[in-house]
Design a protein around this motif. Structure first.
Motif, PDB file in Angstrom:
ATOM      1  N   ASN A 247     -18.942  -1.224   6.550  1.00 15.13           N
ATOM      2  CA  ASN A 247     -18.227  -0.242   5.734  1.00 15.13           C
ATOM      3  C   ASN A 247     -16.720  -0.451   5.788  1.00 15.13           C
ATOM      4  O   ASN A 247     -16.032  -0.318   4.779  1.00 15.13           O
ATOM      5  CB  ASN A 247     -18.570   1.183   6.168  1.00 15.13           C
ATOM      6  CG  ASN A 247     -19.956   1.579   5.759  1.00 15.13           C
ATOM      7  OD1 ASN A 247     -20.524   1.034   4.811  1.00 15.13           O
ATOM      8  ND2 ASN A 247     -20.540   2.521   6.480  1.00 15.13           N
ATOM      9  N   TYR A 248     -16.217  -0.784   6.965  1.00 14.06           N
ATOM     10  CA  TYR A 248     -14.786  -1.019   7.110  1.00 14.06           C
ATOM     11  C   TYR A 248     -14.361  -2.244   6.295  1.00 14.06           C
ATOM     12  O   TYR A 248     -13.349  -2.211   5.581  1.00 14.06           O
ATOM     13  CB  TYR A 248     -14.424  -1.207   8.588  1.00 14.06           C
ATOM     14  CG  TYR A 248     -12.946  -1.267   8.821  1.00 14.06           C
ATOM     15  CD1 TYR A 248     -12.184  -0.106   8.816  1.00 14.06           C
ATOM     16  CD2 TYR A 248     -12.303  -2.484   9.040  1.00 14.06           C
ATOM     17  CE1 TYR A 248     -10.821  -0.152   9.024  1.00 14.06           C
ATOM     18  CE2 TYR A 248     -10.941  -2.535   9.245  1.00 14.06           C
ATOM     19  CZ  TYR A 248     -10.202  -1.366   9.242  1.00 14.06           C
ATOM     20  OH  TYR A 248      -8.850  -1.412   9.433  1.00 14.06           O
TER      21      TYR A 248
ATOM     22  N   ARG B  22       0.833  -1.202   0.000  1.00 16.46           N
ATOM     23  CA  ARG B  22       0.000   0.000   0.000  1.00 16.46           C
ATOM     24  C   ARG B  22       0.869   1.254   0.000  1.00 16.46           C
ATOM     25  O   ARG B  22       0.622   2.202  -0.748  1.00 16.46           O
ATOM     26  CB  ARG B  22      -0.925  -0.025   1.223  1.00 16.46           C
ATOM     27  CG  ARG B  22      -2.087   0.901   1.155  1.00 16.46           C
ATOM     28  CD  ARG B  22      -3.118   0.688   2.270  1.00 16.46           C
ATOM     29  NE  ARG B  22      -2.560   0.397   3.572  1.00 16.46           N
ATOM     30  CZ  ARG B  22      -2.593  -0.802   4.158  1.00 16.46           C
ATOM     31  NH1 ARG B  22      -3.145  -1.813   3.552  1.00 16.46           N
ATOM     32  NH2 ARG B  22      -2.076  -0.986   5.343  1.00 16.46           N
TER      33      ARG B  22
ATOM     34  N   LEU C 152     -15.844  -3.475   3.657  1.00 16.60           N
ATOM     35  CA  LEU C 152     -15.961  -3.133   2.244  1.00 16.60           C
ATOM     36  C   LEU C 152     -14.785  -2.282   1.785  1.00 16.60           C
ATOM     37  O   LEU C 152     -14.258  -2.469   0.682  1.00 16.60           O
ATOM     38  CB  LEU C 152     -17.277  -2.413   1.975  1.00 16.60           C
ATOM     39  CG  LEU C 152     -18.537  -3.243   2.207  1.00 16.60           C
ATOM     40  CD1 LEU C 152     -19.773  -2.372   2.078  1.00 16.60           C
ATOM     41  CD2 LEU C 152     -18.590  -4.425   1.270  1.00 16.60           C
ATOM     42  N   ASP C 153     -14.365  -1.352   2.629  1.00 20.23           N
ATOM     43  CA  ASP C 153     -13.227  -0.504   2.294  1.00 20.23           C
ATOM     44  C   ASP C 153     -11.965  -1.344   2.086  1.00 20.23           C
ATOM     45  O   ASP C 153     -11.210  -1.130   1.137  1.00 20.23           O
ATOM     46  CB  ASP C 153     -13.016   0.529   3.407  1.00 20.23           C
ATOM     47  CG  ASP C 153     -12.031   1.604   3.015  1.00 20.23           C
ATOM     48  OD1 ASP C 153     -12.188   2.182   1.914  1.00 20.23           O
ATOM     49  OD2 ASP C 153     -11.105   1.881   3.797  1.00 20.23           O
ATOM     50  N   ILE C 154     -11.755  -2.322   2.961  1.00 23.07           N
ATOM     51  CA  ILE C 154     -10.582  -3.189   2.826  1.00 23.07           C
ATOM     52  C   ILE C 154     -10.709  -4.069   1.587  1.00 23.07           C
ATOM     53  O   ILE C 154      -9.737  -4.248   0.842  1.00 23.07           O
ATOM     54  CB  ILE C 154     -10.374  -4.028   4.099  1.00 23.07           C
ATOM     55  CG1 ILE C 154      -9.896  -3.107   5.225  1.00 23.07           C
ATOM     56  CG2 ILE C 154      -9.360  -5.148   3.857  1.00 23.07           C
ATOM     57  CD1 ILE C 154      -9.719  -3.759   6.546  1.00 23.07           C
TER      58      ILE C 154
ATOM     59  N   GLU D 210     -12.160  -3.339  -1.144  1.00 25.86           N
ATOM     60  CA  GLU D 210     -11.943  -2.489  -2.316  1.00 25.86           C
ATOM     61  C   GLU D 210     -10.493  -2.053  -2.456  1.00 25.86           C
ATOM     62  O   GLU D 210      -9.935  -2.073  -3.549  1.00 25.86           O
ATOM     63  CB  GLU D 210     -12.815  -1.237  -2.235  1.00 25.86           C
ATOM     64  CG  GLU D 210     -14.274  -1.472  -2.470  1.00 25.86           C
ATOM     65  CD  GLU D 210     -15.063  -0.183  -2.395  1.00 25.86           C
ATOM     66  OE1 GLU D 210     -14.666   0.818  -3.030  1.00 25.86           O
ATOM     67  OE2 GLU D 210     -16.094  -0.171  -1.698  1.00 25.86           O
ATOM     68  N   LYS D 211      -9.882  -1.650  -1.365  1.00 26.81           N
ATOM     69  CA  LYS D 211      -8.574  -0.998  -1.443  1.00 26.81           C
ATOM     70  C   LYS D 211      -7.381  -1.916  -1.222  1.00 26.81           C
ATOM     71  O   LYS D 211      -6.280  -1.606  -1.659  1.00 26.81           O
ATOM     72  CB  LYS D 211      -8.513   0.150  -0.436  1.00 26.81           C
ATOM     73  CG  LYS D 211      -9.474   1.267  -0.767  1.00 26.81           C
ATOM     74  CD  LYS D 211      -9.390   2.378   0.236  1.00 26.81           C
ATOM     75  CE  LYS D 211     -10.370   3.486  -0.125  1.00 26.81           C
ATOM     76  NZ  LYS D 211     -10.415   4.521   0.880  1.00 26.81           N
ATOM     77  N   GLU D 212      -7.570  -3.030  -0.519  1.00 30.42           N
ATOM     78  CA  GLU D 212      -6.415  -3.822  -0.129  1.00 30.42           C
ATOM     79  C   GLU D 212      -6.372  -5.229  -0.701  1.00 30.42           C
ATOM     80  O   GLU D 212      -5.324  -5.853  -0.689  1.00 30.42           O
ATOM     81  CB  GLU D 212      -6.324  -3.894   1.402  1.00 30.42           C
ATOM     82  CG  GLU D 212      -6.106  -2.527   2.026  1.00 30.42           C
ATOM     83  CD  GLU D 212      -5.853  -2.608   3.507  1.00 30.42           C
ATOM     84  OE1 GLU D 212      -5.417  -3.651   4.002  1.00 30.42           O
ATOM     85  OE2 GLU D 212      -6.113  -1.596   4.184  1.00 30.42           O
TER      86      GLU D 212
ATOM     87  N   CYS E 148     -20.997   0.244  10.607  1.00 33.33           N
ATOM     88  CA  CYS E 148     -19.609   0.710  10.625  1.00 33.33           C
ATOM     89  C   CYS E 148     -18.657  -0.430  10.254  1.00 33.33           C
ATOM     90  O   CYS E 148     -17.751  -0.254   9.444  1.00 33.33           O
ATOM     91  CB  CYS E 148     -19.271   1.263  12.009  1.00 33.33           C
ATOM     92  SG  CYS E 148     -17.557   1.808  12.176  1.00 33.33           S
TER      93      CYS E 148
ATOM     94  N   TYR F 136     -19.405  -8.623  -5.665  1.00 38.77           N
ATOM     95  CA  TYR F 136     -17.988  -8.241  -5.621  1.00 38.77           C
ATOM     96  C   TYR F 136     -17.311  -8.808  -6.859  1.00 38.77           C
ATOM     97  O   TYR F 136     -17.198 -10.016  -7.008  1.00 38.77           O
ATOM     98  CB  TYR F 136     -17.366  -8.810  -4.335  1.00 38.77           C
ATOM     99  CG  TYR F 136     -15.924  -8.469  -4.107  1.00 38.77           C
ATOM    100  CD1 TYR F 136     -15.555  -7.198  -3.676  1.00 38.77           C
ATOM    101  CD2 TYR F 136     -14.925  -9.414  -4.287  1.00 38.77           C
ATOM    102  CE1 TYR F 136     -14.228  -6.881  -3.439  1.00 38.77           C
ATOM    103  CE2 TYR F 136     -13.602  -9.104  -4.040  1.00 38.77           C
ATOM    104  CZ  TYR F 136     -13.257  -7.834  -3.622  1.00 38.77           C
ATOM    105  OH  TYR F 136     -11.940  -7.526  -3.386  1.00 38.77           O
TER     106      TYR F 136
END
Length: 145
Positions: A62-63, A25, A65-67, A69-71, A59, A93
């Motif tokens: 969302n956390y 990252r 989903l963020d991971i 998407e991004k990681e 919450c 997904y």
């Protein structure tokens, strides 16, 4: 992620994956592209995996989903299919990673946050359909952001 020298194989594996993800990252943030190893875990074409996230609050969803998407390598897109209750959401997904690798990365992710056993969570599913189910409501995140 601090790890004692006499840690179990699972702890060492989780720590090494976490360190690798963090380094990748940081390199990506500086414009460096990594190649090579990631292609070993990629499907030939993007596939859609239906992911149901159950008994995690908004919450935490969302956390996660963020991971995702991004990681997670191979991410293409994420779309909400439906959310029938505040603690159940179903997503499509799209990824080039295999379902097997997504499940493995999810287990490591949960382990990193202290959800280390099937008493805490379950991943149920097959190649194109996964259920992430919080069982005993262990604190997953200390702060909601």
């Amino acid at each position: 992620m601090p790890v004692a020298l006499n840690s179990s194989q699972i702890n060492l594996t989780a720590a090494s994956i976490s360190l690798s993800r963090s380094l990748a990252r940081k390199l990506a943030d500086k414009g460096h592209r990594l190649g090579g190893y990631s292609s070993l875990y990629l499907a030939k074409t993007p596939q859609i995996i239906r992911i149901s996230i159950e008994k995690f609050d908004g919450c935490e969803q969302n956390y996660l989903l963020d991971i995702l998407e991004k990681e997670f390598p191979g991410f293409v897109s994420l779309e909400l299919e439906k959310s029938p209750t505040p603690t159940i959401s179903i997503f499509n997904y799209q990824t080039t990673a295999t379902s097997q690798k997504i499940q493995k990365w999810l287990r490591v992710l949960f382990f990193e946050y202290g959800l280390a056993s099937e008493d805490d969570f379950m991943i149920i599913g097959k190649a194109d359909n996964l259920r992430l189910l919080a069982r005993n409501k262990t604190a997953f995140l200390s702060d909601c952001f």
